[in-house]
Design an enzyme around this catalytic site. Structure first.
Site, mmCIF file in Angstrom:
data_model
loop_
_atom_site.group_PDB
_atom_site.id
_atom_site.type_symbol
_atom_site.label_atom_id
_atom_site.label_comp_id
_atom_site.label_asym_id
_atom_site.label_seq_id
_atom_site.Cartn_x
_atom_site.Cartn_y
_atom_site.Cartn_z
ATOM 1 N N HIS A 104 37.338 -8.688 5.312
ATOM 2 C CA HIS A 104 36.603 -7.573 4.700
ATOM 3 C C HIS A 104 35.565 -6.935 5.622
ATOM 4 O O HIS A 104 34.456 -6.586 5.193
ATOM 5 C CB HIS A 104 35.940 -8.025 3.406
ATOM 6 C CG HIS A 104 36.907 -8.320 2.293
ATOM 7 N ND1 HIS A 104 38.136 -7.718 2.190
ATOM 8 C CD2 HIS A 104 36.813 -9.171 1.223
ATOM 9 C CE1 HIS A 104 38.759 -8.163 1.110
ATOM 10 N NE2 HIS A 104 37.991 -9.048 0.520
ATOM 11 N N HIS A 174 36.374 -3.091 -4.105
ATOM 12 C CA HIS A 174 36.432 -4.492 -4.517
ATOM 13 C C HIS A 174 35.688 -4.787 -5.827
ATOM 14 O O HIS A 174 34.952 -5.779 -5.909
ATOM 15 C CB HIS A 174 35.847 -5.355 -3.388
ATOM 16 C CG HIS A 174 36.402 -6.741 -3.309
ATOM 17 N ND1 HIS A 174 35.982 -7.759 -4.145
ATOM 18 C CD2 HIS A 174 37.322 -7.299 -2.494
ATOM 19 C CE1 HIS A 174 36.607 -8.881 -3.829
ATOM 20 N NE2 HIS A 174 37.438 -8.629 -2.830
ATOM 21 N N ASP A 246 45.864 -14.648 -4.883
ATOM 22 C CA ASP A 246 45.099 -13.985 -3.832
ATOM 23 C C ASP A 246 46.116 -13.488 -2.822
ATOM 24 O O ASP A 246 46.165 -13.952 -1.678
ATOM 25 C CB ASP A 246 44.074 -14.927 -3.199
ATOM 26 C CG ASP A 246 43.050 -14.171 -2.360
ATOM 27 O OD1 ASP A 246 43.156 -12.925 -2.266
ATOM 28 O OD2 ASP A 246 42.138 -14.815 -1.802
ATOM 29 N N GLU A 301 43.035 -4.248 -5.497
ATOM 30 C CA GLU A 301 42.530 -3.524 -4.336
ATOM 31 C C GLU A 301 43.657 -2.743 -3.641
ATOM 32 O O GLU A 301 44.438 -3.321 -2.873
ATOM 33 C CB GLU A 301 41.918 -4.507 -3.348
ATOM 34 C CG GLU A 301 40.903 -5.460 -3.949
ATOM 35 C CD GLU A 301 40.724 -6.719 -3.118
ATOM 36 O OE1 GLU A 301 40.526 -6.600 -1.885
ATOM 37 O OE2 GLU A 301 40.823 -7.826 -3.684
#
Length: 352
Positions: A104, A174, A246, A301
């Protein structure tokens, strides 16, 4: 209605501000100049206004947040394996902030920087950030503009950017969504539908293996609407690796919307429209450890593929000089009511 207010100070004394968009009767958003963070999003529900995203109390809590609540992510969303990549024959080492990997945007990224408020009105906020050459290890001077708009039952976010040198670039957003409006309701009780064409399997460090895997017969098949709870049942090796969802879902090339989410508890539904080729689904399984008592939320996202600079088979995620980058994400909301059939939910979102 107070449109801008102080939201606390950082350790160096700088004041963070919250900018309000929308009105008291419809959709209302609060965005921080710190990280462009979506700090609050209230949408009309059957029983009153519903807080649709998880939030923290003040600026210092957001600056210290390890879960990236609500931030504008960049320069590169998701992970870059080994915290390095080669671009046009040159090697670049970026910040290693998740073990040996880059996540990120690095230690600060876009999400822990103060953005300049270029303009702010009742329904629109324009934020600007300059990221200098070498920041977090990325090449090129990069200028980014992020514009939030509220219109009707929609929240729109537009990223625009340019760079004076080739650079890896994959911005995303996010927020943690829990459309029930209650921290007591598990986020996995929400119903999700995604026009998924495949998923990117990952290694133990959550770095993609470099191939797209079919989703038929796996927990990642959200082509038919299902709760995350239902999909988590069973023993899938990819879910074991991540402790839940994830993973990056590759979207159908003809998709009009990237995802639809519905809470049968509140009756509120959301649709995400974006032309991004992929969608990271994160079930929020780390929140209980990172923020005990905060509650549950999940992330959706829209983005390019993670680790694309190191994966020759993936579409490139590079911004080059002379190219104007633009990506638009639209969150549209509706309230079809509690415990509705999925066709009613989808129809209400189509009209929103």
């Amino acid at each position: 209605m107070e449109r801008i207010r102080p939201f606390g100070q950082l350790d160096d004394g700088r004041t963070v501000h919250s900018c309000r968009l929308g009105d008291a009767d419809g959709l209302c958003a609060e965005i921080l100049d710190l990280g462009g963070i979506l700090a609050r999003l209230q949408v009309p529900g059957a029983g009153g206004r519903v807080d649709a995203v998880l939030r923290l109390p003040d600026a210092q809590a957001y600056f210290a947040d390890p879960a990236y609540l609500g931030i504008l992510v960049g320069r590169y969303g998701n992970r870059i394996g080994g915290a390095r990549f080669a671009l046009d024959g040159r090697d670049h080492a970026v910040s290693a902030n998740e073990g040996r990997n880059h996540l990120h945007g690095g230690h600060l990224g876009f999400g822990r920087r103060l953005w300049e408020v270029q303009s702010h009105g009742p329904d629109a906020l324009v934020l600007r950030l300059h990221s200098p050459d070498g920041e977090e290890g990325y090449p090129g001077n990069l200028d980014v503009v992020a514009t939030y708009r509220v219109h009707g039952t929609r929240l729109e976010l537009v990223f625009e950017a340019c760079s004076d040198a080739p650079t890896a670039f994959n911005p995303t957003h996010h927020p943690y969504f829990n459309l029930s409006g209650s921290a007591a309701v598990p986020a996995a009780a929400q119903v999700l539908q995604v026009p998924v064409a495949g998923m990117l399997p990952v290694d133990d460090a959550l770095i993609p293996l470099g191939r797209v895997q079919p989703v038929a017969g796996t927990p990642f098949d959200f082509r038919t609407a299902a709760t995350l709870q239902a999909q988590l049942g069973g023993d899938d090796p990819q879910l074991r690796i991540a402790g839940g969802f994830d993973h990056c879902l590759v979207l159908d090339a003809g998709h009009a919307c990237a995802a639809q989410l519905y809470s049968p508890h509140s009756g509120v539904a959301m649709r995400i429209d974006c032309d991004a080729p992929a969608l990271q689904l994160y079930g929020g399984q780390g929140l209980a450890r990172q923020h005990p008592g905060l509650g549950d939320g999940l992330c959706l996202e829209p983005q390019d593929y993670p680790d694309a600079p190191n994966q020759p088979a993936f579409p490139p995620a590079v911004l080059r000089p002379g190219t104007a980058y633009r990506r638009r994400i639209v969150y549209r909301f509706a309230c079809p009511g509690r415990d509705r059939a999925w066709d009613e939910v989808a129809a209400s979102l189509e009209r929103a």
